[in-house]
Every structure is written in C-alpha cells, then in structure tokens.
Design an enzyme around this catalytic site. Structure first.
Site, PDB file in Angstrom:
ATOM      1  N   GLU A  80      35.440  42.214  22.059  1.00 46.48           N
ATOM      2  CA  GLU A  80      34.485  41.146  21.733  1.00 46.48           C
ATOM      3  C   GLU A  80      33.400  41.002  22.789  1.00 46.48           C
ATOM      4  OE1 GLU A  80      37.458  39.096  24.418  1.00 46.48           O
ATOM      5  OE2 GLU A  80      37.465  40.744  22.945  1.00 46.48           O
TER       6      GLU A  80
ATOM      7  N   HIS B 225      38.111  44.357  26.406  1.00 53.58           N
ATOM      8  CA  HIS B 225      37.710  43.247  25.534  1.00 53.58           C
ATOM      9  C   HIS B 225      36.688  43.751  24.520  1.00 53.58           C
ATOM     10  CE1 HIS B 225      39.620  39.802  27.578  1.00 53.58           C
ATOM     11  NE2 HIS B 225      39.483  40.535  28.674  1.00 53.58           N
TER      12      HIS B 225
ATOM     13  N   CYS C  99      43.871  42.735  25.566  1.00 52.75           N
ATOM     14  CA  CYS C  99      44.014  42.467  27.002  1.00 52.75           C
ATOM     15  C   CYS C  99      45.466  42.094  27.316  1.00 52.75           C
ATOM     16  CB  CYS C  99      43.013  41.412  27.453  1.00 52.75           C
ATOM     17  SG  CYS C  99      42.803  41.356  29.262  1.00 52.75           S
TER      18      CYS C  99
END
Length: 203
Positions: free
Chosen positions: A184, A182, A79
């Site tokens: 995750e 992202h 990011c």
C-alpha cells in the site's frame, strides 16, 4: 468484500485505501464472525510479534484465521502479518505464531547492517505466483522491518530480497500469501499486487 482484520496493530486505513484505489471493496473488521464470513481476509500489522499474538488471542481471531485458511479462502498477511503466519519468532525470546507456514522469524544481525531495514529494495522472483502478475522481476518495494521470515520449506518463497543476507520477501502456498514489504506504500506496482489479490476473491 475483503475483510481487513483490526486487532489493534497496524495502519489499517492505508491498506483499505490501497484496495479502494484498485477497485476492490475492503472493510476494516473487528468482529470474528464477520471475518469468517468474508470471502477473503487480510492480516496487516506493525509492532511487536508477541503483542500481536496476544491481541489476536484476546479478540478471538486465532481460531477464525485457522478456519478461513482451512476453507481455502484467499488470505494475505502484510509486514508483521506475514511473520505471524509462521511457527515462532525469536523476538523477545521464542513466541509462538499461527503455525500456518513452517519456519521461524529472525532478527537481522546487528553490526554492519542498519536495523530496521527501511526504504526501497528489490524483490527477485523465485517462482511464478498470481500475486505478482504484471509485476516485473526485480521491482522495488517499500520495507520497514527489523525481523524477517525464514521458511522451513524453500518452496514457500516467491521472492527474495537482499539486505546483508537473502530473505523471503513474498511467500505463499495455495490460498495463503505473505508480503514483508508494504504494497500500500509501494506506488503503482504495490497497488498491482493488491489488485492481483483482489482478483483471487470469489464474490
């Protein structure tokens, strides 16, 4: 062990948990010496580009990041961490970045687009990369950002995403990679990317 740089910008725990879910040991690290000693490094981040660069400077991380990259250790920016890899951002004027990749960070144009770009969107492969092993072309990932990277070298672009205009959503060269979305927060395919990065790490 993968060092996740803690410089006061970003949801570090979710990145650490993502690596843990795929069996990769990752620690959140504030000590520059510990970052430099790690076999691989992750630079996460959310928030303002200028604040991030100031925090990296104050924490002594800028020189360490440069040495880690020069040592050809696997390095991943996520990011804001991806954006910091570039020369300059136009956020609040022109702010100098790390200069690891040539190019500029630009804001999505106001008007017809809703900014920030938020939600799931596709990443279309432009070239092969070990980071995307086992990830189908056109897979969707979770984005939250108002700025995007514009590489000066088109060979840096690994995937492109469309949001009013095409932008580089994954970039990379040699040992250094940047991801705008992202991983995750992007379900199993996002975790697969973290797992692939972990495979690049030499113990």
């Amino acid at each position: 062990m993968i060092a996740i740089i803690d410089y006061g910008m970003g949801n570090l725990r979710s990145v650490q948990k993502g690596f843990a879910r795929v069996g990769c040991e990752a620690s959140i690290v504030q000590d520059p010496a510990a970052v430099e000693a790690a076999p691989a490094v992750v630079l996460p981040g959310v928030g303002a580009f200028g604040d991030a660069m100031e925090n990296l400077k104050k924490s002594g991380m800028i020189e360490v990041i440069q040495r880690v990259v020069a040592a050809r250790k696997p390095f991943l920016g996520i990011c804001l961490g991806q954006q910091l890899l570039f020369d300059v951002s136009e956020e609040f004027g022109n702010t100098q970045g790390l200069g690891i990749f040539p190019g500029k960070v630009r804001r999505f144009p106001e008007g017809q687009l809703k900014v920030p770009h938020m939600g799931w969107n596709q990443a279309v492969k432009q070239k092969a990369s070990p980071l995307l092993e086992g990830v189908p072309d056109g897979s969707a990932f979770y984005f939250v950002h108002s700025y995007y990277v514009e590489p000066a070298d088109p060979e840096l672009t690994i995937t492109r995403t469309e949001y009013g205009l095409p932008f580089a959503s994954v970039v990379g060269r040699d040992n250094v990679f940047g991801i705008q979305f992202h991983p995750e927060k992007s379900s199993n395919l996002g975790l697969r990317i973290l797992q692939n990065f972990g495979k690049l790490v030499k113990s």
